[in-house]
Write a protein that holds these residues in place. Structure first.
Motif, PDB file in Angstrom:
ATOM      1  N   UNK A 171     -11.009  75.225  28.447  1.00  9.63           N
ATOM      2  CA  UNK A 171     -12.020  75.154  27.398  1.00  9.63           C
ATOM      3  C   UNK A 171     -12.705  73.794  27.519  1.00  9.63           C
ATOM      4  N   UNK A 172     -13.946  73.721  27.078  1.00  7.96           N
ATOM      5  CA  UNK A 172     -14.720  72.488  27.237  1.00  7.96           C
ATOM      6  C   UNK A 172     -14.823  71.687  25.942  1.00  7.96           C
ATOM      7  N   UNK A 173     -14.019  72.079  24.978  1.00  5.20           N
ATOM      8  CA  UNK A 173     -13.975  71.340  23.727  1.00  5.20           C
ATOM      9  C   UNK A 173     -13.267  72.157  22.665  1.00  5.20           C
ATOM     10  N   UNK A 175     -14.274  77.615  20.801  1.00  2.00           N
ATOM     11  CA  UNK A 175     -15.386  78.550  20.691  1.00  2.00           C
ATOM     12  C   UNK A 175     -15.057  79.880  21.348  1.00  2.00           C
ATOM     13  N   UNK A 176     -15.727  80.933  20.882  1.00  2.00           N
ATOM     14  CA  UNK A 176     -15.614  82.247  21.512  1.00  2.00           C
ATOM     15  C   UNK A 176     -16.722  82.452  22.542  1.00  2.00           C
ATOM     16  N   UNK A 177     -17.630  81.470  22.664  1.00  2.01           N
ATOM     17  CA  UNK A 177     -18.785  81.581  23.564  1.00  2.01           C
ATOM     18  C   UNK A 177     -19.141  80.187  24.076  1.00  2.01           C
ATOM     19  N   UNK A 228     -16.175  78.469  28.501  1.00  5.06           N
ATOM     20  CA  UNK A 228     -16.896  78.668  29.758  1.00  5.06           C
ATOM     21  C   UNK A 228     -16.583  80.035  30.360  1.00  5.06           C
ATOM     22  N   UNK A 229     -17.193  80.312  31.471  1.00  3.32           N
ATOM     23  CA  UNK A 229     -16.997  81.603  32.131  1.00  3.32           C
ATOM     24  C   UNK A 229     -15.527  81.837  32.462  1.00  3.32           C
ATOM     25  N   UNK A 230     -14.806  80.777  32.839  1.00  6.56           N
ATOM     26  CA  UNK A 230     -13.390  80.931  33.166  1.00  6.56           C
ATOM     27  C   UNK A 230     -12.610  81.531  32.001  1.00  6.56           C
ATOM     28  N   UNK A 231     -12.970  81.141  30.778  1.00  6.41           N
ATOM     29  CA  UNK A 231     -12.254  81.643  29.607  1.00  6.41           C
ATOM     30  C   UNK A 231     -12.734  83.043  29.231  1.00  6.41           C
ATOM     31  N   UNK A 232     -14.045  83.268  29.259  1.00  6.42           N
ATOM     32  CA  UNK A 232     -14.568  84.556  28.811  1.00  6.42           C
ATOM     33  C   UNK A 232     -14.295  85.689  29.796  1.00  6.42           C
ATOM     34  N   UNK A 261     -18.608  90.609  21.430  1.00  5.15           N
ATOM     35  CA  UNK A 261     -18.891  91.927  20.875  1.00  5.15           C
ATOM     36  C   UNK A 261     -18.544  93.022  21.873  1.00  5.15           C
ATOM     37  N   UNK A 262     -18.894  92.829  23.129  1.00  2.00           N
ATOM     38  CA  UNK A 262     -18.553  93.801  24.179  1.00  2.00           C
ATOM     39  C   UNK A 262     -17.038  93.949  24.299  1.00  2.00           C
ATOM     40  N   UNK A 263     -16.333  92.813  24.296  1.00  4.02           N
ATOM     41  CA  UNK A 263     -14.878  92.840  24.469  1.00  4.02           C
ATOM     42  C   UNK A 263     -14.194  93.530  23.299  1.00  4.02           C
TER      43      UNK A 263
END
Length: 249
Positions: free
Chosen positions: A177-179, A217-219, A224-228, A37-39
């Motif tokens: 991504x973790x999945x 996922x978007x979250x 993970x933090x690396x992606x976001x 939402x912030x992005x």
């Protein structure tokens, strides 16, 4: 300004703390899409977030209500929440089939995105249950009837496989991504990013409308933090929604 309805990406956590002889129960609403939402706001989009526990009652029931939005994003919200309005589930009254409503809205010019998660596509133990529905008919991917998760706790990276305004200027190889969820791209879809042979980001034109599938996922936990924290995170999803709204070609 592109107006987006984001449905899902929240949950209620119920916990019981045991302190000696005495248990203490408490609940908390968790918002999984806070970073997204912030992005999107920073990218200039107008996003209305409909939390998961409000979807059954408040998700649009008519084409006129859907027409207030340029794009709809379903993220981690199962098909039951769209099918079972409280008037149907609790009172036994007929209500519109909102999966069919979304299909018709797309064919008439709407833009629909689904992002991955345990209650997206087919989901954990196939509980999201979009396989065989009207929404699957318009998605860029064909779904398995089974649990479609691919868990990659070691981390796996998506890579660009096609040029498109959505992905213009983004890194060829994306952060881990973790999945993700495994599905088959439709013959008339365009895969923009992939994890090995599996589509990660796919788009499709359906009638006068457009659809997009992001298979992870978007979250957290899959994002993970690396992606976001990747500089491409906001532009990727903002451009995806702008393309769905017809602002990018």
């Amino acid at each position: 300004m592109v107006k987006v309805l984001l449905a899902g990406e929240s949950w209620v956590s119920a916990t019981i703390d045991h302190k000696g002889y005495d248990p203490f129960a408490h609940t908390r609403v968790e918002i999984g899409c806070a970073r997204l939402l912030e992005a999107l706001t920073a990218e200039g989009l107008d996003v209305v977030h409909l939390r998961s526990h409000d979807v059954a009652e408040r998700f649009p029931q008519t084409a006129e209500q859907l027409a207030e939005y340029d794009a709809v994003l379903l993220s981690d919200i199962g098909s039951n929440s769209l099918l079972l309005h409280p008037d149907t589930f609790s009172l036994g009254r007929p209500t519109p089939n909102r999966l069919t409503l979304l299909k018709d809205w797309v064919r008439g010019g709407g833009g629909l995105m689904m992002a991955g998660g345990y209650l997206s596509f087919q989901g954990f133990e196939a509980k999201a249950r979009y396989h065989g529905t009207a929404v699957e008919e318009v998605l860029p991917v064909s779904l398995t009837p089974y649990d479609d998760r691919v868990e990659t706790p070691e981390g796996v990276s998506g890579s660009l496989v096609a040029e498109h305004p959505i992905t213009s200027g983004l890194d060829r190889d994306w952060p881990i991504l973790l999945g993700y969820q495994r599905a088959q791209a439709r013959p008339d879809a365009t895969v923009l990013a992939a994890i090995g042979a599996d589509p990660l980001l796919a788009i499709r034109t359906v009638g006068a409308g457009r659809t997009l599938a992001f298979m992870s996922d978007v979250s957290p936990h899959w994002a993970p933090e690396e992606f976001m924290s990747w500089e491409g995170y906001g532009p990727l999803f903002a451009r995806s929604l702008r393309w769905l709204a017809g602002e990018l070609d």
